[in-house]
Design a protein around this motif. Sequence first.
Motif, PDB file in Angstrom:
ATOM      1  N   GLN A 104       0.857  -1.178   0.000  1.00 58.23           N
ATOM      2  CA  GLN A 104       0.000   0.000   0.000  1.00 58.23           C
ATOM      3  C   GLN A 104       0.893   1.227   0.000  1.00 58.23           C
ATOM      4  OE1 GLN A 104      -2.585  -0.360   3.392  1.00 58.23           O
ATOM      5  NE2 GLN A 104      -3.721  -2.065   2.520  1.00 58.23           N
ATOM      6  N   GLY A 105       0.462   2.237  -0.720  1.00 63.14           N
ATOM      7  CA  GLY A 105       1.237   3.470  -0.786  1.00 63.14           C
ATOM      8  C   GLY A 105       1.396   4.103   0.578  1.00 63.14           C
ATOM      9  N   SER A 106       2.513   4.783   0.753  1.00 60.53           N
ATOM     10  CA  SER A 106       2.794   5.439   2.038  1.00 60.53           C
ATOM     11  C   SER A 106       2.891   6.953   1.892  1.00 60.53           C
ATOM     12  CB  SER A 106       4.108   4.901   2.609  1.00 60.53           C
ATOM     13  OG  SER A 106       5.190   5.307   1.795  1.00 60.53           O
ATOM     14  N   GLY A 107       2.657   7.450   0.683  1.00 58.28           N
ATOM     15  CA  GLY A 107       2.859   8.868   0.437  1.00 58.28           C
ATOM     16  C   GLY A 107       4.229   9.140  -0.165  1.00 58.28           C
ATOM     17  N   ASP A 108       5.137   8.179  -0.040  1.00 55.27           N
ATOM     18  CA  ASP A 108       6.470   8.266  -0.620  1.00 55.27           C
ATOM     19  C   ASP A 108       6.521   7.222  -1.738  1.00 55.27           C
ATOM     20  OD1 ASP A 108       9.152   8.057  -1.301  1.00 55.27           O
ATOM     21  OD2 ASP A 108       9.876   7.967   0.764  1.00 55.27           O
ATOM     22  N   ARG A 109       6.739   7.648  -2.964  1.00 54.28           N
ATOM     23  CA  ARG A 109       6.706   6.726  -4.100  1.00 54.28           C
ATOM     24  C   ARG A 109       7.755   5.627  -4.008  1.00 54.28           C
ATOM     25  NH1 ARG A 109       7.179  10.197  -9.323  1.00 54.28           N
ATOM     26  NH2 ARG A 109       9.039  10.719  -8.168  1.00 54.28           N
ATOM     27  N   ARG A 110       8.782   5.846  -3.181  1.00 54.85           N
ATOM     28  CA  ARG A 110       9.851   4.852  -3.053  1.00 54.85           C
ATOM     29  C   ARG A 110       9.571   3.831  -1.954  1.00 54.85           C
ATOM     30  NH1 ARG A 110      14.283   8.861  -1.595  1.00 54.85           N
ATOM     31  NH2 ARG A 110      12.450   9.688  -0.601  1.00 54.85           N
ATOM     32  N   SER A 111       8.518   4.047  -1.180  1.00 51.73           N
ATOM     33  CA  SER A 111       8.269   3.211  -0.016  1.00 51.73           C
ATOM     34  C   SER A 111       6.832   2.695  -0.021  1.00 51.73           C
ATOM     35  CB  SER A 111       8.530   4.027   1.255  1.00 51.73           C
ATOM     36  OG  SER A 111       8.241   3.266   2.396  1.00 51.73           O
ATOM     37  N   TYR A 112       6.658   1.455   0.345  1.00 48.12           N
ATOM     38  CA  TYR A 112       5.331   0.855   0.436  1.00 48.12           C
ATOM     39  C   TYR A 112       5.140   0.273   1.824  1.00 48.12           C
ATOM     40  CZ  TYR A 112       5.179   1.055  -4.636  1.00 48.12           C
ATOM     41  OH  TYR A 112       5.185   1.483  -5.940  1.00 48.12           O
ATOM     42  N   MET A 113       3.910   0.325   2.285  1.00 44.20           N
ATOM     43  CA  MET A 113       3.544  -0.328   3.536  1.00 44.20           C
ATOM     44  C   MET A 113       3.045  -1.724   3.174  1.00 44.20           C
ATOM     45  SD  MET A 113       1.663   2.823   5.563  1.00 44.20           S
ATOM     46  CE  MET A 113       0.201   2.679   4.549  1.00 44.20           C
ATOM     47  N   LEU A 114       3.484  -2.711   3.928  1.00 45.49           N
ATOM     48  CA  LEU A 114       3.154  -4.097   3.638  1.00 45.49           C
ATOM     49  C   LEU A 114       2.067  -4.605   4.581  1.00 45.49           C
ATOM     50  CD1 LEU A 114       6.816  -5.400   3.263  1.00 45.49           C
ATOM     51  CD2 LEU A 114       5.270  -4.626   1.444  1.00 45.49           C
ATOM     52  N   HIS A 115       1.122  -5.348   4.008  1.00 44.86           N
ATOM     53  CA  HIS A 115       0.023  -5.934   4.777  1.00 44.86           C
ATOM     54  C   HIS A 115      -0.279  -7.321   4.229  1.00 44.86           C
ATOM     55  CE1 HIS A 115      -1.150  -2.140   6.741  1.00 44.86           C
ATOM     56  NE2 HIS A 115      -0.758  -1.575   5.606  1.00 44.86           N
ATOM     57  N   LEU A 116      -0.579  -8.257   5.137  1.00 42.58           N
ATOM     58  CA  LEU A 116      -1.042  -9.559   4.673  1.00 42.58           C
ATOM     59  C   LEU A 116      -2.491  -9.438   4.237  1.00 42.58           C
ATOM     60  CD1 LEU A 116       0.262 -12.295   7.157  1.00 42.58           C
ATOM     61  CD2 LEU A 116       1.257 -11.496   5.034  1.00 42.58           C
ATOM     62  N   THR A 117      -2.853 -10.194   3.223  1.00 44.40           N
ATOM     63  CA  THR A 117      -4.247 -10.289   2.808  1.00 44.40           C
ATOM     64  C   THR A 117      -4.934 -11.309   3.716  1.00 44.40           C
ATOM     65  OG1 THR A 117      -3.773 -12.085   1.281  1.00 44.40           O
ATOM     66  CG2 THR A 117      -3.618  -9.822   0.391  1.00 44.40           C
ATOM     67  N   LYS A 118      -6.235 -11.439   3.595  1.00 41.76           N
ATOM     68  CA  LYS A 118      -6.964 -12.467   4.359  1.00 41.76           C
ATOM     69  C   LYS A 118      -6.403 -13.847   4.016  1.00 41.76           C
ATOM     70  CE  LYS A 118     -10.220  -9.998   6.408  1.00 41.76           C
ATOM     71  NZ  LYS A 118      -9.898  -9.523   7.731  1.00 41.76           N
ATOM     72  N   GLU A 119      -6.134 -14.085   2.718  1.00 45.71           N
ATOM     73  CA  GLU A 119      -5.552 -15.365   2.295  1.00 45.71           C
ATOM     74  C   GLU A 119      -4.162 -15.539   2.895  1.00 45.71           C
ATOM     75  OE1 GLU A 119      -5.088 -19.106   0.427  1.00 45.71           O
ATOM     76  OE2 GLU A 119      -6.822 -17.915   1.034  1.00 45.71           O
ATOM     77  N   GLY A 120      -3.393 -14.467   2.960  1.00 43.65           N
ATOM     78  CA  GLY A 120      -2.067 -14.526   3.565  1.00 43.65           C
ATOM     79  C   GLY A 120      -2.145 -14.906   5.032  1.00 43.65           C
ATOM     80  N   GLN A 121      -3.106 -14.337   5.740  1.00 44.60           N
ATOM     81  CA  GLN A 121      -3.288 -14.671   7.157  1.00 44.60           C
ATOM     82  C   GLN A 121      -3.688 -16.142   7.313  1.00 44.60           C
ATOM     83  OE1 GLN A 121      -6.098 -11.775   8.595  1.00 44.60           O
ATOM     84  NE2 GLN A 121      -4.680 -10.078   8.255  1.00 44.60           N
ATOM     85  N   ARG A 122      -4.569 -16.602   6.432  1.00 40.06           N
ATOM     86  CA  ARG A 122      -5.023 -17.996   6.492  1.00 40.06           C
ATOM     87  C   ARG A 122      -3.858 -18.952   6.223  1.00 40.06           C
ATOM     88  NH1 ARG A 122      -6.786 -22.056   3.671  1.00 40.06           N
ATOM     89  NH2 ARG A 122      -6.610 -21.204   1.587  1.00 40.06           N
TER      90      ARG A 122
END
Length: 162
Positions: A104-122
């Motif tokens: 997910q965007g963080s406001g800085d084009r060089r940096s992304y915030m990472l999150h697991l999806t529901k499938e990733g959590q499963r």
Amino acid sequence: MPKQKETAPSQVVAFNARIEGINYDILEELTGYAVRRAQLSIYADFTASLGVYDITPQRFSSLVIVCNNPGISQTRLAEVMGIARSNVVAIIDNFEQAGLLERQGSGDRRSYMLHLTKEGQRQLEKYKQAVKEHDDRVSQHLTMKERQQLRALLGKLCMEPK
């Protein structure tokens, strides 16, 4: 989900940490050598246990860190894991393509915030169970107190960066 690959038992190379009849000389006295031999043995069992999921210790650790630190950046994840940022990008690309993780965007084009999806959590829950079974197997000759002591002692071996 990462692709599942067929792993026949004959493909898994067992690691023998101590071969009778071999003179190891000074190696028998070296802590680093003993730790490395144990690591090779543990890695072989991990691969046999989770290889079907195409999950390595590094990939598993990445999922655990992202899951428990939602919004962590790729750069921070690389720092936490002690690996090059380019290696983290490859891991993240793999998980993103498999639908387990999203940037997910963080406001800085060089940096992304990472999150697991529901499938990733499963999937992570499934991997955690397999890793717990693996860990119990490789440490079966240790009591719970010895396991805790070993982790504490290994922590003492971690040197501060120079």
